[in-house]
Design an enzyme around this catalytic site. Structure first.
Site: not given
Length: 241
Positions: A33, A140
């Site tokens: 991430s 996400h």
């Protein structure tokens, strides 16, 4: 507050990488991430200044997206990825598979009703745990679309150099050295899944056998070991004065 924690973690990771010295030259890099940005700095695809600027823009955009609609994430343990995906797809509210952390551990992300319904259904399907996480929002997931749109312009204007080694990115976990593809993947990452299990698997297939975690904590070392117990892992540390 994600607009505070993201720049702080980025700075910590980049400083650790610098402390490894100029002779440190990775054969390949990946980041989970946010960690993708410090990985790109370590691979010299992004300058430190551009990396920090993008991380601040990303953090602020994500914070604003979080405030538009209450949302959350939950860790699902003990079910095949396919089962989690199928159950999430059957929930009317927004909920998707967001972080493929390691075999048997997948994080879902979405609206609060969507995550609550999915947790109940996944528990009924045999999940060992369905644990809601203390996070700022549904990272996400499709709920980050406003942040993706906001960050896209900043990424497109940023100079991305050819990295000194391949980077394996979250949404497309294959060896990549194309600056344009790196940009495209960074934009997609905000609403796309973090395919960490697939990333580690592909890096192993491509010859990785020694993983160095450059950042706070040792979570990624544990996730790598759950993909393959035979590999060597360690953490970058600050040299003792």
């Amino acid at each position: 507050q994600t607009n505070v924690t993201q720049p702080a973690i980025f700075l910590h990771s980049v400083i650790l990488a610098k402390l490894l010295g100029n002779s440190f030259r990775p054969d390949m890099v990946a980041g989970h991430s946010l960690g993708e940005f410090s990985a790109l700095v370590a691979a010299k695809a992004l300058s430190f200044d551009d990396g920090l600027r993008l991380v601040i823009a990303r953090a602020n955009a994500m914070q604003k997206a979080c405030e538009l609609e209450p949302s959350t994430m939950a860790a699902i343990l003990g079910l095949p990825d396919e089962t989690v995906e199928e159950i999430c797809a059957g929930i009317e509210d927004i909920v998707v598979a967001a972080n493929y952390n390691c075999p048997g551990q997948l994080v879902i992300s979405g609206s609060i009703p969507g995550v609550d319904k999915a947790c109940a259904a996944l528990t009924e399907a045999g999940a060992k745990r369905a644990l809601k996480l203390n996070v700022g929002g549904a990272f996400h997931s499709p709920l980050m679309e406003p942040a993706r749109i906001e960050l896209q312009e900043a990424i497109e204007k940023t100079i991305v150099n050819t990295p000194i080694c391949p980077i394996y990115q979250n949404v497309d976990p294959v060896a990549n050295t194309s600056p344009e593809k790196i940009k495209s993947n960074l934009i997609t990452q905000l609403t796309g899944a973090v395919k960490w299990t697939q990333t580690v698997t592909r890096m192993l297939q491509d010859g990785a056998d020694d993983f160095i975690e450059v950042g706070p904590g040792n979570v990624l070392q544990g996730l790598v070991k759950k993909v393959n117990r035979e590999v060597t892992t360690c953490a970058a540390t600050v040299p003792q004065m």
